[in-house]
Motif scaffolding. Sequence first.
Motif, short mmCIF file in Angstrom:
data_model
loop_
_atom_site.label_atom_id
_atom_site.label_comp_id
_atom_site.label_asym_id
_atom_site.label_seq_id
_atom_site.Cartn_x
_atom_site.Cartn_y
_atom_site.Cartn_z
N GLU A 186 0.84 -1.20 0.00
CA GLU A 186 0.00 0.00 0.00
C GLU A 186 0.87 1.24 0.00
OE1 GLU A 186 -3.26 0.62 -0.09
OE2 GLU A 186 -3.66 -1.51 -0.48
N PRO A 187 0.60 2.21 -0.90
CA PRO A 187 1.40 3.43 -0.90
C PRO A 187 1.14 4.26 0.34
CG PRO A 187 -0.46 3.64 -2.40
CD PRO A 187 -0.46 2.21 -1.92
N GLU A 188 2.15 4.99 0.75
CA GLU A 188 1.99 5.86 1.90
C GLU A 188 1.08 7.04 1.53
OE1 GLU A 188 5.73 7.15 3.29
OE2 GLU A 188 6.50 5.13 3.70
N PRO A 189 0.24 7.49 2.47
CA PRO A 189 -0.63 8.63 2.16
C PRO A 189 0.20 9.89 1.94
CG PRO A 189 -0.71 8.09 4.51
CD PRO A 189 0.07 7.00 3.85
N LEU A 190 -0.37 10.82 1.16
CA LEU A 190 0.30 12.09 0.92
C LEU A 190 0.44 12.86 2.22
CD1 LEU A 190 -1.38 13.39 -2.36
CD2 LEU A 190 0.96 12.58 -2.11
N ASP A 191 1.59 13.52 2.40
CA ASP A 191 1.72 14.38 3.57
C ASP A 191 0.88 15.63 3.36
OD1 ASP A 191 3.26 16.61 2.42
OD2 ASP A 191 4.88 15.16 2.22
N PRO A 192 0.57 16.37 4.43
CA PRO A 192 -0.37 17.51 4.31
C PRO A 192 0.02 18.54 3.26
CG PRO A 192 -0.01 16.97 6.61
CD PRO A 192 0.95 16.12 5.82
N ILE A 193 1.32 18.82 3.12
CA ILE A 193 1.73 19.85 2.17
C ILE A 193 1.52 19.38 0.73
CG2 ILE A 193 3.73 21.10 1.26
CD1 ILE A 193 4.66 21.52 4.10
N LEU A 194 1.85 18.13 0.43
CA LEU A 194 1.62 17.61 -0.91
C LEU A 194 0.13 17.51 -1.20
CD1 LEU A 194 4.32 14.83 -1.43
CD2 LEU A 194 4.31 17.17 -2.25
N LEU A 195 -0.67 17.20 -0.18
CA LEU A 195 -2.11 17.17 -0.36
C LEU A 195 -2.64 18.57 -0.66
CD1 LEU A 195 -4.54 15.26 -0.29
CD2 LEU A 195 -4.81 15.79 2.12
N LEU A 196 -2.12 19.57 0.05
CA LEU A 196 -2.50 20.96 -0.22
C LEU A 196 -2.10 21.34 -1.65
CD1 LEU A 196 -3.34 23.87 0.70
CD2 LEU A 196 -0.94 24.19 1.36
N LEU A 197 -0.90 20.94 -2.06
CA LEU A 197 -0.42 21.25 -3.39
C LEU A 197 -1.34 20.64 -4.46
CD1 LEU A 197 1.91 22.73 -4.77
CD2 LEU A 197 3.19 20.58 -4.76
N THR A 198 -1.73 19.39 -4.25
CA THR A 198 -2.63 18.72 -5.19
C THR A 198 -3.97 19.46 -5.28
OG1 THR A 198 -1.60 16.60 -4.64
CG2 THR A 198 -3.73 16.53 -5.77
N LEU A 199 -4.49 19.85 -4.13
CA LEU A 199 -5.77 20.55 -4.09
C LEU A 199 -5.70 21.88 -4.83
CD1 LEU A 199 -8.53 19.99 -2.73
CD2 LEU A 199 -7.78 21.42 -0.82
N ILE A 200 -4.62 22.63 -4.64
CA ILE A 200 -4.47 23.93 -5.30
C ILE A 200 -4.33 23.73 -6.81
CG2 ILE A 200 -3.08 26.02 -5.45
CD1 ILE A 200 -4.62 25.75 -2.86
N VAL A 201 -3.60 22.70 -7.22
CA VAL A 201 -3.44 22.43 -8.66
C VAL A 201 -4.80 22.19 -9.31
CG1 VAL A 201 -2.61 20.73 -10.33
CG2 VAL A 201 -1.07 21.57 -8.56
N VAL A 202 -5.64 21.38 -8.66
CA VAL A 202 -6.97 21.08 -9.21
C VAL A 202 -7.81 22.35 -9.32
CG1 VAL A 202 -9.11 19.84 -8.81
CG2 VAL A 202 -6.93 18.69 -8.43
N ILE A 203 -7.79 23.16 -8.27
CA ILE A 203 -8.59 24.40 -8.28
C ILE A 203 -8.12 25.34 -9.38
CG2 ILE A 203 -9.22 26.45 -6.95
CD1 ILE A 203 -8.94 24.71 -4.43
N VAL A 204 -6.81 25.53 -9.45
CA VAL A 204 -6.25 26.48 -10.42
C VAL A 204 -6.51 26.03 -11.85
CG1 VAL A 204 -4.05 27.36 -11.32
CG2 VAL A 204 -4.51 27.41 -8.87
N LEU A 205 -6.53 24.73 -12.09
CA LEU A 205 -6.77 24.26 -13.45
C LEU A 205 -8.25 24.32 -13.83
CD1 LEU A 205 -4.39 21.17 -13.69
CD2 LEU A 205 -4.02 23.47 -14.57
N LEU A 206 -9.14 24.14 -12.86
CA LEU A 206 -10.57 24.10 -13.18
C LEU A 206 -11.23 25.48 -13.19
CD1 LEU A 206 -11.91 20.90 -11.38
CD2 LEU A 206 -11.25 21.22 -13.76
N MET A 207 -10.69 26.42 -12.43
CA MET A 207 -11.32 27.74 -12.36
C MET A 207 -11.39 28.43 -13.72
SD MET A 207 -12.77 28.75 -9.65
CE MET A 207 -12.79 30.51 -9.99
N PRO A 208 -10.31 28.45 -14.53
CA PRO A 208 -10.44 29.08 -15.85
C PRO A 208 -11.49 28.41 -16.73
CG PRO A 208 -8.12 28.74 -15.30
CD PRO A 208 -8.93 28.01 -14.27
N VAL A 209 -11.66 27.10 -16.57
CA VAL A 209 -12.68 26.40 -17.35
C VAL A 209 -14.07 26.92 -16.99
CG1 VAL A 209 -13.66 24.14 -17.92
CG2 VAL A 209 -11.22 24.35 -17.44
N ALA A 210 -14.33 27.06 -15.71
CA ALA A 210 -15.63 27.57 -15.27
C ALA A 210 -15.86 28.99 -15.76
CB ALA A 210 -15.72 27.52 -13.74
#
Length: 776
Positions: A186-210
Motif C-alpha cells: 500500500e502506498p503511503e498517504p500524501l503528507d499535508p503539504i503535498l495534499l495541499l499542493l494537489t488541491l491547489i493544482v486542481v482548483i487552479v486548473l478548473l477555475m479558468p474552465v468555469a
Amino acid sequence: MNVWFRDLAMGARFAVTGGREGWVRTVLTAVGVGLGVALLLVTTAVPNAIGARDKREDARTDLRFSVTQMPKADDTVVVAMADTEFRGTSIRGRLMQPEGDKAPLPPGISAYPKPGEMVVSPALARLLGAEDSALLRDRLDARIVGTIGEAGLTGPAELMYIKGVAGLHPTGYPVERIDHFGNAPEPEPLDPILLLLTLIVVIVLLMPVAVFIATAVRFGGERRDRRLAALRLIGADGRMVRRIAAGEAASGALLGLLVGAGVFLVVRQAASKLELMGISVFPQDIDPAPALVAVVAFAVPAAAVAVTLFALRGVVIEPLGVVRTAKPSRRRLWWRLVLPLAGLALLYPMLGQGNENGEFNQYMVTAGVVLILVGVTALIPWLVEAVVTRLGSGPVAWQLAVRRLQLSSGTAARLVNGIAVAVAGAIALQMLFAGIEGDYTKATGEDTERAQMTVNVPASTETSTLTAQLQQALAKTPGVASVTPPLTSAGVGEKPHDANEGASFTSGSCAALREVAKLPSCKDGDVFAVRGASYDDSTDKLAKPGTTLYVDPGYDKVKGAAVPFKVPAGLKDARPRELPTGGDRGGFLVTPSALSEAAGATMSGDLYLKLDPSNPDASDEVRTAAAQFGPLINSHSMVAMERVGRFDSIRTGLFVGATCVLLLIGASLLVSQLEQLRERRKLLSALVAFGTRRRTLSASVLWQTAVPVALGLALATAVGLTLGAVLLKMTAQTVAVDWASVLAMAGVGAGVVLVVTFLSLPPLMRLMRPEGLRTE
C-alpha cells in the motif's frame, strides 16, 4: 408550470430558429461551452485513469525485496530486474526464468519467451525499429517473438520488455523467486503539504474552465437584449422575458454539452497516440465516473441560466429599447472586495500548519482559494471601467479602441477573465512550488565532478575477472573519458551467520583503494582498517590481528558464503575518503594478493566512469557496452540532486493540465474574439465606407484587446502574489518571489492573447467589406 414551460420553449426556439444570426450565435455558444465541457469531462475521468494505471501496475508487481527466498517448485519463476535507459527515457525490463509448467504468467503475455527471446511493448517495438536505435538493439540483443498486451502496461507509450533467460539464481533483490504476480504494498498517504499542493493544482486548473463557460453563455448578449425589448413591445412582462432568456441560455448550454461530449469522445479515442510529460493512457482508461458526469450535465445548464439572469439584473428591457445603450452607472467596488477578503479570512486560520503542525482543512482551502480567484473576475470589470474612462486622446486607432472600451468595458473585461484567473493561479502555484521544492529536493551526495556513471557487477565466481575485462572494454568505449581501476566489495562479520558486528570488506589495487580511502603507503599484499568512517562502530572492534572474520556472512534464513578471513598482524590504518557516490566507507581494504579466491567469489564489483561531455550518447554507449558482459550488470548515471517522486508527479500533473487549459484558453478566446467582431460587423463596414483605413481598424482591434489584457494581467499578478504569499505562510515557508517566473507566467498569458488576436485578423478583414452594410 405551463407558462414556465411555454416561455422556456420559446427561448429555446429563438436559439435555433433565428435565421443565420441566431444559428451563428448558438453555434458560437455551443462551441465555447463544449470546449469547457470536454475539459471538465476529461478532468472527471482523471481519477479513473490514474486508478486504472495503478491497478495494472499493482497486478504486475514482481520484486518484493524479500530477505528470504522461497524454495524452487513447479509454480515458481525467477525474476530479475533489468531496467535501463535510452536517451533519457526509462525502459522497464525483466529477465524471467520459469521453473515449472505451473509458473505464473505476468499480465500481458500468454507464454514465457525462451532464452534468447523477448516480448516487448508496442512502443518499444517501434523504438527498436527506428534507424537511430542501433545502440538499444545491441544492448537488448534478443529476438522479438511477441508484444506485451495492455494488461501488462501502464500506458500505450510505456517502454517495456520481458526477456527469457537461463541460469538465474535468486540471491535477493534484484533477483528473486516468486510464485505469483501482484499485491503491491500500500502506498503511503500524501503528507499535508503535498495534499495541499494537489488541491491547489486542481482548483487552479478548473477555475479558468468555469470562467470560460460562464463567458461563452453570454455570447450575443446585446442582440439578445434588443430582441427581448421587442418582445416587451408586443406585451411580454419582465418575468416572461427573463424566462425566455433562461430558455435560450439553457438550450445553448445543452447543445454545448453535446458538442463537449463529441469532443471528449474524439480526444478519448486519440488518447493512445498522445503522450504528455511522459504520461500516456489507454482510451478505455478515460472513463468518467457516472456521478461526476451527472454533476457536469446538471451544473453547466444551471450555471448558464444563473449567469444569464445575473447579467440581466442591471439591464431594464423596455418596449422602446434597452437601457444598456444609455450611459451605464459606475460599478461599485465594495462588494467586489468582499470576495477576496472572505477567501483570505478562510485561509488565515491555517497559517503555519503543514507536515509538523497538523493537516489543512480541505473545505476551507477550496472555498478560500475559489473566492480569491472569483474575486479576480469581479474586480476586472471595475478596474477596466475605472481606467478606460480616464484614457485621453491619441491616434485614430487609439480613439476608436478607447471609445469602444468606454461604451462596453464589461464585454472587454469578460474577454480576459479566464486569462487573468489562469495567470493568478499559476503565479501562486509557482511561488508555492518554489517555496517547498527545497523540502522535497535532496542532495544525493554523488560527486559528479569525480565521476558521472557507476557500473556494478553482481557477485559471482567470475566477478574479479569480469570486472577487469569490463574496465578494459569501457576504457575503449566512445564517450568514456576515463575508468577507475576496479573495486570489489562485500560484508564481513565476526560470525558465519547472524553476526552482531558487521563492516565493509573491499578489495582492489592500491590505485583503486585510494578512491575510497586515504592510505599512508600501499603495496600489493597490504591490508588496511579504515577508522573514523561515518556510521561505522564495528571496524575498531573487528580490526584485531589474529581475529578470524567471515566474508559474506548469512542473516536470518539467508545462507551466505561465510568465507573465513584472518586479520593479519601487519594490519595498517587508513582514513576514510568521500566516495564518488557520496558518503564514506569504513571496514577493511584488501589488496589482491591478500585475498583468497574463495572470498573473491562472494564480492560484487564497481567501476567509476568519467564521460566525454561532447558525446550526447556517452551514457547509452556505456550501458550497451556493459550489457555485453551480462544482463544483470547495472549502469547508473549519477546526479547531484534528486526530488521526491510524488512531488515530481504533482508537478508533471500540473504541466499536463496547464497544457490542456492553455489550449482551451486559446480556443475559447478565439471564439470570443470572433463573436465580438461579428457583433460589430455593420459598424466596421460603415467605418470602411466612410474612408477609415483597414490598417487603422486592425490596430484599434489590437488596442481593444491589449488594454484590458494589460489591466487584467496586472491585477492577476497582484492577486497571484498575494495568494502565493498566503500559501507559503500556510506551509511555514519564507515568502520569496521568483520574479523571472512571475514575468514568464504573465508573458505566457499575454502571448496567448496576442496569438489569438492575430488569428482573428483574417476574419476581421472579411468583415470590413461593404457587403456588411446589407440588412433585411
